[in-house]
Design a protein around this motif. Sequence first.
Motif, PDB file in Angstrom:
ATOM      1  N   UNK A 268      43.651  51.353  46.669  1.00 53.39           N
ATOM      2  CA  UNK A 268      44.294  51.188  47.973  1.00 53.39           C
ATOM      3  C   UNK A 268      45.083  49.891  48.071  1.00 53.39           C
ATOM      4  N   UNK A 269      46.093  49.901  48.914  1.00 53.88           N
ATOM      5  CA  UNK A 269      46.878  48.692  49.149  1.00 53.88           C
ATOM      6  C   UNK A 269      45.974  47.567  49.634  1.00 53.88           C
ATOM      7  N   UNK A 270      46.319  46.354  49.275  1.00 53.39           N
ATOM      8  CA  UNK A 270      45.576  45.197  49.743  1.00 53.39           C
ATOM      9  C   UNK A 270      45.618  44.075  48.739  1.00 53.39           C
ATOM     10  N   UNK A 271      44.943  42.994  49.091  1.00 51.49           N
ATOM     11  CA  UNK A 271      44.825  41.840  48.207  1.00 51.49           C
ATOM     12  C   UNK A 271      43.401  41.812  47.652  1.00 51.49           C
ATOM     13  N   UNK A 272      43.293  41.639  46.346  1.00 47.66           N
ATOM     14  CA  UNK A 272      42.011  41.686  45.666  1.00 47.66           C
ATOM     15  C   UNK A 272      41.753  40.377  44.929  1.00 47.66           C
ATOM     16  N   UNK A 273      40.474  39.974  44.920  1.00 43.23           N
ATOM     17  CA  UNK A 273      40.082  38.830  44.104  1.00 43.23           C
ATOM     18  C   UNK A 273      40.035  39.243  42.640  1.00 43.23           C
ATOM     19  N   UNK A 274      40.539  38.394  41.770  1.00 39.78           N
ATOM     20  CA  UNK A 274      40.419  38.602  40.323  1.00 39.78           C
ATOM     21  C   UNK A 274      38.994  38.236  39.920  1.00 39.78           C
ATOM     22  N   UNK A 275      38.194  39.243  39.545  1.00 36.42           N
ATOM     23  CA  UNK A 275      36.781  38.982  39.259  1.00 36.42           C
ATOM     24  C   UNK A 275      36.572  38.344  37.888  1.00 36.42           C
ATOM     25  N   UNK A 284      32.050  34.265  46.205  1.00 40.53           N
ATOM     26  CA  UNK A 284      33.424  34.334  45.725  1.00 40.53           C
ATOM     27  C   UNK A 284      34.390  33.828  46.798  1.00 40.53           C
ATOM     28  N   UNK A 285      35.309  33.004  46.415  1.00 42.91           N
ATOM     29  CA  UNK A 285      36.297  32.489  47.366  1.00 42.91           C
ATOM     30  C   UNK A 285      37.722  32.764  46.922  1.00 42.91           C
ATOM     31  N   UNK A 286      37.883  33.484  45.823  1.00 43.69           N
ATOM     32  CA  UNK A 286      39.207  33.880  45.326  1.00 43.69           C
ATOM     33  C   UNK A 286      40.050  32.700  44.854  1.00 43.69           C
ATOM     34  N   UNK A 287      39.460  31.569  44.634  1.00 42.31           N
ATOM     35  CA  UNK A 287      40.251  30.426  44.168  1.00 42.31           C
ATOM     36  C   UNK A 287      40.815  30.668  42.773  1.00 42.31           C
ATOM     37  N   UNK A 288      40.244  31.636  42.059  1.00 47.37           N
ATOM     38  CA  UNK A 288      40.729  31.911  40.716  1.00 47.37           C
ATOM     39  C   UNK A 288      41.990  32.742  40.683  1.00 47.37           C
ATOM     40  N   UNK A 289      42.417  33.281  41.811  1.00 43.40           N
ATOM     41  CA  UNK A 289      43.632  34.076  41.834  1.00 43.40           C
ATOM     42  C   UNK A 289      43.399  35.446  42.432  1.00 43.40           C
ATOM     43  N   UNK A 290      44.480  36.106  42.789  1.00 41.28           N
ATOM     44  CA  UNK A 290      44.409  37.412  43.424  1.00 41.28           C
ATOM     45  C   UNK A 290      45.377  38.385  42.754  1.00 41.28           C
ATOM     46  N   UNK A 291      45.148  39.652  43.047  1.00 42.45           N
ATOM     47  CA  UNK A 291      46.040  40.732  42.617  1.00 42.45           C
ATOM     48  C   UNK A 291      46.449  41.485  43.870  1.00 42.45           C
ATOM     49  N   UNK A 292      47.729  41.753  44.011  1.00 44.70           N
ATOM     50  CA  UNK A 292      48.233  42.460  45.184  1.00 44.70           C
ATOM     51  C   UNK A 292      48.585  43.901  44.817  1.00 44.70           C
ATOM     52  N   UNK A 293      48.071  44.842  45.596  1.00 43.61           N
ATOM     53  CA  UNK A 293      48.399  46.252  45.422  1.00 43.61           C
ATOM     54  C   UNK A 293      49.229  46.699  46.615  1.00 43.61           C
ATOM     55  N   UNK A 294      50.425  47.202  46.340  1.00 43.98           N
ATOM     56  CA  UNK A 294      51.330  47.671  47.389  1.00 43.98           C
ATOM     57  C   UNK A 294      52.031  48.935  46.920  1.00 43.98           C
ATOM     58  N   UNK A 295      51.913  49.992  47.704  1.00 43.33           N
ATOM     59  CA  UNK A 295      52.650  51.222  47.418  1.00 43.33           C
ATOM     60  C   UNK A 295      52.396  51.796  46.049  1.00 43.33           C
ATOM     61  N   UNK A 296      51.181  51.704  45.575  1.00 48.03           N
ATOM     62  CA  UNK A 296      50.845  52.309  44.282  1.00 48.03           C
ATOM     63  C   UNK A 296      51.120  51.453  43.078  1.00 48.03           C
ATOM     64  N   UNK A 297      51.406  50.164  43.301  1.00 47.03           N
ATOM     65  CA  UNK A 297      51.623  49.245  42.185  1.00 47.03           C
ATOM     66  C   UNK A 297      50.772  47.989  42.359  1.00 47.03           C
ATOM     67  N   UNK A 298      50.246  47.507  41.250  1.00 47.75           N
ATOM     68  CA  UNK A 298      49.476  46.262  41.254  1.00 47.75           C
ATOM     69  C   UNK A 298      50.317  45.176  40.606  1.00 47.75           C
ATOM     70  N   UNK A 299      50.388  44.010  41.269  1.00 51.87           N
ATOM     71  CA  UNK A 299      51.155  42.885  40.752  1.00 51.87           C
ATOM     72  C   UNK A 299      50.198  41.746  40.436  1.00 51.87           C
TER      73      UNK A 299
END
Length: 316
Positions: A268-275, A284-299
Amino acid sequence: MQTCELVNLADLDTGSASVRATIVSYLGHLLDLGVAGFRIDAAKHMSADDVEAIVGALPSDTVIMSEVIRGSASEPIQPEEYLDAGSVFEFQYARDLGPGVRAGVTGDPQLGAERPLHVPSQKAIVFVDNHDTERGEASVTYRDGGLYLIANALMLADDFGTPVVYSGYAFSDRDAGPATDGSGAAVAWTCAGVTGPRDAYADGDGVCTEGWTAIAGLLELRRWAGDAPRLPGVDDGDVYGFERDGRALLLVNPSGEDAAAVVPTGLPDGEYCDVVAAGASAGRDCTGGTVTVTGGNASATVPARGAVAIHLGARR
């Protein structure tokens, strides 16, 4: 009967009822002490019928993992013969995984519950290396730093087999044992402060793979992925990855430079913590970075010789 007199190891007559009874009694005592199961070393040097008879006398919930090294197809003893006694270590898994990671070329295995020259997934114990292969045939070991992390990530995110994360001690002499004190006892090492691969190890240092932040995060990913199948791989430049259908996504970068990637995903679309960077969910505070999912693509930006991973439970 398979007669296999090994150096300093007596060839017990496991076809004998009295020998079997003695072995079962000993193993039963260990179970009473709290042991959950057993790794049967060099199981292929015992008749599969004998192993099955001994294991069959133990409680049905006893964990059995037999070491049956797969040789050529012409060898008379094959791992499949030992499946009625429990799971077996699938050496072919590491042989397929390691060379590609070593060469920086990652790709899909044959997907599904069965793979060429592998026992079925539910019976396979898979690994990157172990205490024997790290001194011999393993293509990737702790000495390879980020590539070792990548290999473990690919294994833990996979849907095949039951993974074993190996953790040993550093050595420069392949025949060396662990560091010992004056009495000959092994010296304990500490994993305090170890969060990932180190640039250098002294002989006797604990590799402490089990303490790596990435391993904790990837184990959590495996739990969230559950029984979701592994989908065909995706790639963008140097980045390769795969999805556990709608539940988790792993991306790896074996190159020497950080790499930005955009890949298709069913998450699903959203911002995810890089585990891989953040570890398991506790604190977890996501200080290590995030991955963004938008419209069926992960960046994501995947670090050099590193990995990025997300799952449904890591969605912010």
